[in-house]
Design a protein around this motif. Structure first.
Motif, PDB file in Angstrom:
ATOM      1  N   PHE A  29       0.692  -1.215  -0.065  1.00  0.00           N
ATOM      2  CA  PHE A  29      -0.081   0.151  -0.208  1.00  0.00           C
ATOM      3  C   PHE A  29       1.126   1.065  -0.007  1.00  0.00           C
ATOM      4  O   PHE A  29       0.922   1.966   1.157  1.00  0.00           O
ATOM      5  N   PRO A  30       1.524   1.406  -1.000  1.00  0.00           N
ATOM      6  CA  PRO A  30       2.485   2.742  -1.059  1.00  0.00           C
ATOM      7  C   PRO A  30       1.869   3.835  -1.043  1.00  0.00           C
ATOM      8  O   PRO A  30       2.595   5.226  -0.460  1.00  0.00           O
ATOM      9  N   SER A  31       0.569   4.208  -1.272  1.00  0.00           N
ATOM     10  CA  SER A  31      -0.007   5.352  -1.132  1.00  0.00           C
ATOM     11  C   SER A  31      -0.838   5.795   0.331  1.00  0.00           C
ATOM     12  O   SER A  31      -1.283   6.572   0.469  1.00  0.00           O
ATOM     13  N   PHE A  32      -0.501   4.779   1.224  1.00  0.00           N
ATOM     14  CA  PHE A  32      -0.944   4.942   2.697  1.00  0.00           C
ATOM     15  C   PHE A  32       0.082   5.534   3.323  1.00  0.00           C
ATOM     16  O   PHE A  32       1.126   4.723   3.916  1.00  0.00           O
ATOM     17  N   PHE A  33       0.190   6.784   3.736  1.00  0.00           N
ATOM     18  CA  PHE A  33       1.386   7.548   4.308  1.00  0.00           C
ATOM     19  C   PHE A  33       1.702   7.021   5.573  1.00  0.00           C
ATOM     20  O   PHE A  33       2.849   7.312   6.011  1.00  0.00           O
ATOM     21  N   LYS A  34       0.617   6.643   6.452  1.00  0.00           N
ATOM     22  CA  LYS A  34       0.866   6.309   7.775  1.00  0.00           C
ATOM     23  C   LYS A  34       2.049   5.110   7.895  1.00  0.00           C
ATOM     24  O   LYS A  34       2.834   5.038   8.964  1.00  0.00           O
ATOM     25  N   TYR A  56      10.776   8.623   4.762  1.00  0.00           N
ATOM     26  CA  TYR A  56      10.108   9.921   4.643  1.00  0.00           C
ATOM     27  C   TYR A  56      10.083  10.308   3.155  1.00  0.00           C
ATOM     28  O   TYR A  56       9.078  10.593   2.487  1.00  0.00           O
ATOM     29  N   SER A  57      11.339  10.186   2.357  1.00  0.00           N
ATOM     30  CA  SER A  57      11.528  10.729   1.188  1.00  0.00           C
ATOM     31  C   SER A  57      10.627   9.827   0.147  1.00  0.00           C
ATOM     32  O   SER A  57       9.898  10.329  -0.896  1.00  0.00           O
ATOM     33  N   SER A  58      10.745   8.589   0.122  1.00  0.00           N
ATOM     34  CA  SER A  58      10.010   7.635  -0.326  1.00  0.00           C
ATOM     35  C   SER A  58       8.429   7.658  -0.130  1.00  0.00           C
ATOM     36  O   SER A  58       7.736   7.776  -1.333  1.00  0.00           O
ATOM     37  N   GLY A  59       8.007   7.851   0.994  1.00  0.00           N
ATOM     38  CA  GLY A  59       6.803   8.284   1.319  1.00  0.00           C
ATOM     39  C   GLY A  59       6.146   9.389   0.474  1.00  0.00           C
ATOM     40  O   GLY A  59       5.093   9.357  -0.118  1.00  0.00           O
ATOM     41  N   LEU A  60       7.040  10.590   0.560  1.00  0.00           N
ATOM     42  CA  LEU A  60       6.448  11.640  -0.309  1.00  0.00           C
ATOM     43  C   LEU A  60       6.639  11.661  -1.712  1.00  0.00           C
ATOM     44  O   LEU A  60       5.670  12.266  -2.401  1.00  0.00           O
ATOM     45  N   PRO A  68       2.410  15.443   7.495  1.00  0.00           N
ATOM     46  CA  PRO A  68       3.294  14.658   8.316  1.00  0.00           C
ATOM     47  C   PRO A  68       4.408  14.152   7.838  1.00  0.00           C
ATOM     48  O   PRO A  68       5.490  14.390   8.507  1.00  0.00           O
ATOM     49  N   LEU A  69       4.435  13.648   6.642  1.00  0.00           N
ATOM     50  CA  LEU A  69       5.807  13.207   6.063  1.00  0.00           C
ATOM     51  C   LEU A  69       6.628  14.451   5.940  1.00  0.00           C
ATOM     52  O   LEU A  69       7.945  14.241   6.285  1.00  0.00           O
ATOM     53  N   SER A  70       6.282  15.592   5.273  1.00  0.00           N
ATOM     54  CA  SER A  70       7.118  16.675   5.294  1.00  0.00           C
ATOM     55  C   SER A  70       7.502  17.296   6.587  1.00  0.00           C
ATOM     56  O   SER A  70       8.895  17.492   6.619  1.00  0.00           O
ATOM     57  N   LEU A  71       6.737  17.182   7.364  1.00  0.00           N
ATOM     58  CA  LEU A  71       7.131  17.674   8.907  1.00  0.00           C
ATOM     59  C   LEU A  71       8.347  17.006   9.263  1.00  0.00           C
ATOM     60  O   LEU A  71       9.277  17.352  10.048  1.00  0.00           O
ATOM     61  N   SER A  72       8.215  15.385   9.425  1.00  0.00           N
ATOM     62  CA  SER A  72       9.039  14.388   9.887  1.00  0.00           C
ATOM     63  C   SER A  72      10.314  14.497   9.041  1.00  0.00           C
ATOM     64  O   SER A  72      11.501  14.605   9.863  1.00  0.00           O
ATOM     65  N   LEU A  73      10.168  14.943   7.733  1.00  0.00           N
ATOM     66  CA  LEU A  73      11.712  14.758   6.927  1.00  0.00           C
ATOM     67  C   LEU A  73      12.104  16.236   7.261  1.00  0.00           C
ATOM     68  O   LEU A  73      13.459  16.095   7.562  1.00  0.00           O
TER      69      LEU A  73
END
Length: 251
Positions: A29-34, A56-60, A68-73
């Motif tokens: 499920f690559p589009s499930f950001f959590k 984080y980069s792959s998730g983005l 949330p991914l941008s903030l964590s990265l």
């Protein structure tokens, strides 16, 4: 299923199984950001910053507008590679989400952490033009303002007036947005400092009934492993303590 199973393994302390589940989950499920977020957080806990950055980069790449991914990265980049790298991440994220107040606030606080008050003020001014009704940005703008000294004869009256006005502001804020735990914690902290035990209990009861789920500090504390099963009243107290410590460290 993948997320719940990974959470169970995290609570059991079986890191390798948690990692295996999350890596399998992001493939399925690559589009499930959590799942990407949890994988990055796992690698950060394991002291693997490069693997966390990759997660984080792959998730983005799969979820390019995920805040949330941008903030964590950005947070990771600031800790590992410095402010300039974090700026790039936050700027790119704001270009995709120009009205996302969390991204603006993160950029402002990053500048403040590095002593760049003028740049922080510039960002604040620019964002308040875009989101003039943003509660979290208005609160941050007030925090950034220099103190205004008053003659001793006026301090008592001013304090009373300020307390009454502040209480009305907090009441209005939590009424408008009951889901933001940070607002409840600020309100509770305020009553601990200026209110009665009855007022403190009243805020606590209303917060428990509202069951807040969001907020920068609230989510960071409520989602910590050690707080996984703590009730709302415990999270409220812990967030209020964290806010008090943060305020003390600024003095």
């Amino acid at each position: 299923m993948w997320m719940k199973s990974a959470i169970v393994e995290r609570e059991l302390g079986t890191v390798e199984e948690e990692r295996r589940l999350l890596k399998e989950g992001v493939k399925q499920f690559p589009s499930f950001f959590k799942l990407w977020l949890m994988l990055g957080q796992l690698e950060e806990r394991s002291k693997h910053p490069e693997q966390a950055k990759n997660a984080y980069s792959s998730g983005l790449k799969h979820c390019p507008e995920c805040i949330p991914l941008s903030l964590s990265l950005a947070d990771l980049e600031e800790k590992v590679n410095g402010l300039n790298k974090a700026r790039v991440v936050l700027t790119n994220a704001r270009n995709k989400n120009p009205k996302a107040e969390e991204l603006w606030l993160a950029a402002i606080r990053a500048e403040l952490r590095h002593g760049n008050k003028k740049e922080a003020e510039r960002l604040m001014s620019k964002d308040l033009q875009v989101s003039p009704q943003s509660g979290i940005l208005l609160a941050a703008d007030i925090e950034m303002a220099p103190p205004c000294p008053l003659p001793k004869t006026k301090i008592k009256d001013a304090l009373k007036n300020c307390v009454d006005k502040a209480r009305k502001w907090f009441e209005r804020t939590v009424t408008l947005d009951r889901d933001i735990g940070d607002f409840w914690a600020l309100y509770y902290k305020f009553e601990l400092e200026h209110g009665s035990k009855e007022k403190q209990k009243e805020v606590m009861i209303k917060c428990v009934a509202s069951e807040p789920k969001h907020g920068e500090k609230w989510q960071a504390i409520s989602k910590a492993v050690e707080n996984a099963y703590e009730p709302v009243e415990v999270i409220l107290k812990r967030v209020a303590i964290a806010l008090s410590r943060e305020e003390h460290n600024k003095l």
